[in-house]
Scaffold this motif. Structure first.
Motif, PDB file in Angstrom:
ATOM      1  N   SER A  25       5.488  -0.829 -10.905  1.00 35.96           N
ATOM      2  CA  SER A  25       6.032  -2.005 -11.592  1.00 35.96           C
ATOM      3  C   SER A  25       5.581  -3.305 -10.945  1.00 35.96           C
ATOM      4  O   SER A  25       5.657  -4.372 -11.570  1.00 35.96           O
ATOM      5  CB  SER A  25       7.567  -1.940 -11.616  1.00 35.96           C
ATOM      6  OG  SER A  25       8.089  -1.885 -10.298  1.00 35.96           O
ATOM      7  N   THR A  26       5.094  -3.258  -9.687  1.00 34.50           N
ATOM      8  CA  THR A  26       4.589  -4.463  -9.026  1.00 34.50           C
ATOM      9  C   THR A  26       3.125  -4.730  -9.355  1.00 34.50           C
ATOM     10  O   THR A  26       2.591  -5.777  -9.000  1.00 34.50           O
ATOM     11  CB  THR A  26       4.741  -4.335  -7.502  1.00 34.50           C
ATOM     12  OG1 THR A  26       4.118  -3.120  -7.058  1.00 34.50           O
ATOM     13  CG2 THR A  26       6.200  -4.318  -7.095  1.00 34.50           C
ATOM     14  N   ASP A  27       2.475  -3.780 -10.011  1.00 29.83           N
ATOM     15  CA  ASP A  27       1.063  -3.898 -10.360  1.00 29.83           C
ATOM     16  C   ASP A  27       0.909  -4.858 -11.542  1.00 29.83           C
ATOM     17  O   ASP A  27       1.667  -4.794 -12.511  1.00 29.83           O
ATOM     18  CB  ASP A  27       0.539  -2.506 -10.730  1.00 29.83           C
ATOM     19  CG  ASP A  27      -0.966  -2.457 -10.920  1.00 29.83           C
ATOM     20  OD1 ASP A  27      -1.570  -3.495 -11.207  1.00 29.83           O
ATOM     21  OD2 ASP A  27      -1.527  -1.354 -10.792  1.00 29.83           O
ATOM     22  N   ASP A  49      -1.429  -5.166  -5.330  1.00 27.11           N
ATOM     23  CA  ASP A  49      -0.134  -5.399  -5.984  1.00 27.11           C
ATOM     24  C   ASP A  49       0.817  -4.229  -5.748  1.00 27.11           C
ATOM     25  O   ASP A  49       1.995  -4.410  -5.422  1.00 27.11           O
ATOM     26  CB  ASP A  49      -0.322  -5.561  -7.496  1.00 27.11           C
ATOM     27  CG  ASP A  49      -1.112  -6.797  -7.879  1.00 27.11           C
ATOM     28  OD1 ASP A  49      -1.226  -7.706  -7.053  1.00 27.11           O
ATOM     29  OD2 ASP A  49      -1.624  -6.833  -9.008  1.00 27.11           O
ATOM     30  N   SER A  50       0.298  -3.018  -5.936  1.00 26.03           N
ATOM     31  CA  SER A  50       1.133  -1.826  -5.810  1.00 26.03           C
ATOM     32  C   SER A  50       1.624  -1.619  -4.385  1.00 26.03           C
ATOM     33  O   SER A  50       2.684  -1.018  -4.172  1.00 26.03           O
ATOM     34  CB  SER A  50       0.350  -0.593  -6.273  1.00 26.03           C
ATOM     35  OG  SER A  50      -0.039  -0.715  -7.625  1.00 26.03           O
ATOM     36  N   GLN A  65      11.240 -11.185  -2.364  1.00 20.71           N
ATOM     37  CA  GLN A  65      10.508 -10.445  -3.387  1.00 20.71           C
ATOM     38  C   GLN A  65      11.063  -9.054  -3.639  1.00 20.71           C
ATOM     39  O   GLN A  65      11.106  -8.595  -4.784  1.00 20.71           O
ATOM     40  CB  GLN A  65       9.028 -10.334  -2.982  1.00 20.71           C
ATOM     41  CG  GLN A  65       8.269 -11.650  -3.005  1.00 20.71           C
ATOM     42  CD  GLN A  65       6.832 -11.475  -2.542  1.00 20.71           C
ATOM     43  OE1 GLN A  65       6.507 -10.531  -1.813  1.00 20.71           O
ATOM     44  NE2 GLN A  65       5.959 -12.384  -2.939  1.00 20.71           N
ATOM     45  N   HIS A  66      11.465  -8.357  -2.576  1.00 20.87           N
ATOM     46  CA  HIS A  66      11.781  -6.930  -2.711  1.00 20.87           C
ATOM     47  C   HIS A  66      13.150  -6.527  -2.160  1.00 20.87           C
ATOM     48  O   HIS A  66      13.561  -5.383  -2.365  1.00 20.87           O
ATOM     49  CB  HIS A  66      10.710  -6.096  -1.997  1.00 20.87           C
ATOM     50  CG  HIS A  66       9.322  -6.355  -2.486  1.00 20.87           C
ATOM     51  ND1 HIS A  66       8.896  -6.001  -3.741  1.00 20.87           N
ATOM     52  CD2 HIS A  66       8.261  -6.957  -1.878  1.00 20.87           C
ATOM     53  CE1 HIS A  66       7.625  -6.355  -3.891  1.00 20.87           C
ATOM     54  NE2 HIS A  66       7.222  -6.938  -2.783  1.00 20.87           N
ATOM     55  N   THR A  79       2.447  -3.973  -2.167  1.00 24.97           N
ATOM     56  CA  THR A  79       3.254  -5.049  -1.575  1.00 24.97           C
ATOM     57  C   THR A  79       4.621  -4.595  -1.053  1.00 24.97           C
ATOM     58  O   THR A  79       5.069  -5.103  -0.024  1.00 24.97           O
ATOM     59  CB  THR A  79       3.428  -6.220  -2.564  1.00 24.97           C
ATOM     60  OG1 THR A  79       3.929  -5.722  -3.817  1.00 24.97           O
ATOM     61  CG2 THR A  79       2.109  -6.937  -2.791  1.00 24.97           C
ATOM     62  N   PRO A  80       5.325  -3.647  -1.713  1.00 22.48           N
ATOM     63  CA  PRO A  80       6.602  -3.224  -1.110  1.00 22.48           C
ATOM     64  C   PRO A  80       6.428  -2.622   0.277  1.00 22.48           C
ATOM     65  O   PRO A  80       7.311  -2.738   1.124  1.00 22.48           O
ATOM     66  CB  PRO A  80       7.125  -2.182  -2.104  1.00 22.48           C
ATOM     67  CG  PRO A  80       6.486  -2.543  -3.398  1.00 22.48           C
ATOM     68  CD  PRO A  80       5.119  -3.031  -3.036  1.00 22.48           C
TER      69      PRO A  80
END
Length: 318
Positions: free
Chosen positions: A251-253, A56-57, A95-96, A59-60
Motif C-alpha cells: 500500500s506504500t508503493d 516505496d515498499s 508516516q507509519h 519505507t516501513p
C-alpha cells in the motif's frame, strides 16, 4: 617536536587540537539526515527499472535503522548527532506510527468475515493450508494459485457450498453467489473474478485477484494489472464492494495509488501493525490485501498458515 619558548613547552591549543579531529558523530549525523531525506522524498525517486517502487515498499522497514543510529550517537557521545537521529525518527513516526496505535474500529463482525490466501502453486498440502483458514470461521474464502482444486474441495464443500472460480483464483462462500464473471487485468489470461454474494444486509460484490508479478527491475506488468483492476472497480456501481487477493504491491508503493484512491484498506482501518504477509517465515512486505467500500470494518489481521509462502489476511465487517 614541541617548541620551547622561554623555557616553557609550547602546548597545542585545545581549540586547534579539536579542529584537527573530525567532528564527533559526523558520520552518524550525516546518515541520519540521509535517512530522513529518503523517508520524505522517496516518492520523487524515478521509478527506473522499478527502483522507486521498491523503495516505496521498503519505507516501513527504514524505521529499523533509527535505533542503531541512536545507539551510535550515544556511544560517540555526540549530542548533535543524537538530535539529528531524532529527525528520521519523527518523520517515520508521522508516516507509519499510526499503524501501531490501537484501532478505532470496534464491535464484532456481524455482517461478513473474509479471508484471502495465496496457496502457492507447488503447495505440498493445500488442504492443510485451507484447514488453518477454516479455524477463523470466515464467510468468504478467496484463494489464489489454486493448482489442484480437487485437493481442497473436501474440507471446503460442507461449509462453503457456493463457489466461483476462474483459472487459478477461486471464491468459496457460505452465502449464495448470484453472479460471477472473469475480470481481464491485461495479463493475457484471466486471473481475477467478480462475484455478487447474497450476504446478510444485502448483496456484496467481491473481486478476487492475483495481479502480475513484480521483481527487481520488472514492475511494468504488475503496474498495468493494478491500473486494469482499478478501472474495473471504478466502473462498478456496486455500493458494497470488497477486493481480496495477492495484488503484488504494498500500500506504500506508488503503483498502489489507483486502487488506494478508490478503496479503503481494512488492515489500516481495523488492524494493528503493518500486517506483512510475505515471505511467510519472515514477512517483510504486504502484497496481500482486503480492500473495501460501503462497509464498516471491525477486525483485520494476518494468519500464519502451513505450506504456503504467503500468510493469509483476514477481516470482519458489520
Amino acid at each position: 617536536m614541541r617548541a620551547v619558548i622561554g623555557g616553557v613547552l609550547d602546548e597545542p591549543a585545545p581549540d586547534r587540537e579539536r579542529a584537527r579531529r573530525p567532528a564527533r558523530g559526523l558520520v552518524v549525523g550525516v546518515l541520519a539526515v540521509l535517512l530522513a531525506a529518503v523517508l520524505v522524498g522517496h516518492g520523487l525517486v524515478p521509478n527506473v527499472r522499478g527502483f522507486g517502487s521498491l523503495l516505496d515498499s521498503a519505507t516501513p522497514l527504514l524505521g529499523l535503522a533509527v535505533p542503531p543510529l541512536a545507539l551510535a550517537a550515544v556511544l560517540r557521545r555526540s549530542r548533535w548527532a543524537l538530535v539529528a537521529v531524532l529527525l528520521p525518527a519523527v518523520i517515520w513516526s508521522v508516516q507509519h506510527g499510526a499503524a501501531w496505535l490501537p484501532s478505532r474500529a470496534s464491535g464484532e463482525p456481524t455482517g461478513l468475515r473474509v479471508a484471502s490466501q495465496n496457496l502457492r502453486a507447488d503447495n505440498p498440502d493445500p488442504a492443510a493450508t485451507v484447514a488453518a483458514l477454516l479455524r477463523t470461521e470466515p464467510d468468504l474464502i478467496a484463494l489464489q494459485e489454486v493448482a489442484d482444486d480437487g485437493r481442497i474441495a473436501a474440507p471446503l464443500a460442507a461449509r462453503y457450498p457456493h463457489r466461483a472460480a476462474v483459472s487459478t483464483v477461486a471464491l468459496y462462500s457460505r452465502y449464495p453467489i448470484r453472479a460471477e464473471d472473469g475480470v481481464d487485468t491485461g495479463l493475457g489470461w484471466t486471473r481475477a473474478l467478480r462475484a455478487v454474494v447474497a450476504a446478510p444486509g444485502g448483496d456484496v460484490t467481491v473481486y478476487v485477484a492475483h495481479l502480475g508479478s513484480a521483481r527487481a527491475g520488472q514492475t511494468t506488468t504488475r503496474d498495468g494489472t493494478v491500473e486494469a483492476l482499478a478501472a474495473a472497480v471504478r466502473a462498478d456501481p456496486a455500493p458494497r464492494l470488497v477486493v481480496l487477493g495477492d495484488l503484488n504491491t504494498a500500500s506504500t508503493d506508488r503503483s498502489f495509488r489507483p486502487l488506494g484512491r478508490l478503496l479503503r484498506d481494512a488492515q489500516a482501518d481495523a488492524g494493528r501493525g503493518f500486517g506483512f504477509t510475505w515471505p511467510a517465515r519472515l514477512p517483510l512486505t504486504r502484497p496481500d490485501h482486503v480492500l473495501y467500500r460501503g462497509l464498516t470494518p471491525t477486525t483485520a489481521g494476518v494468519l500464519a498458515t502451513p505450506d504456503s509462502d504467503h500468510r493469509a489476511v483476514t477481516a470482519g465487517f458489520r
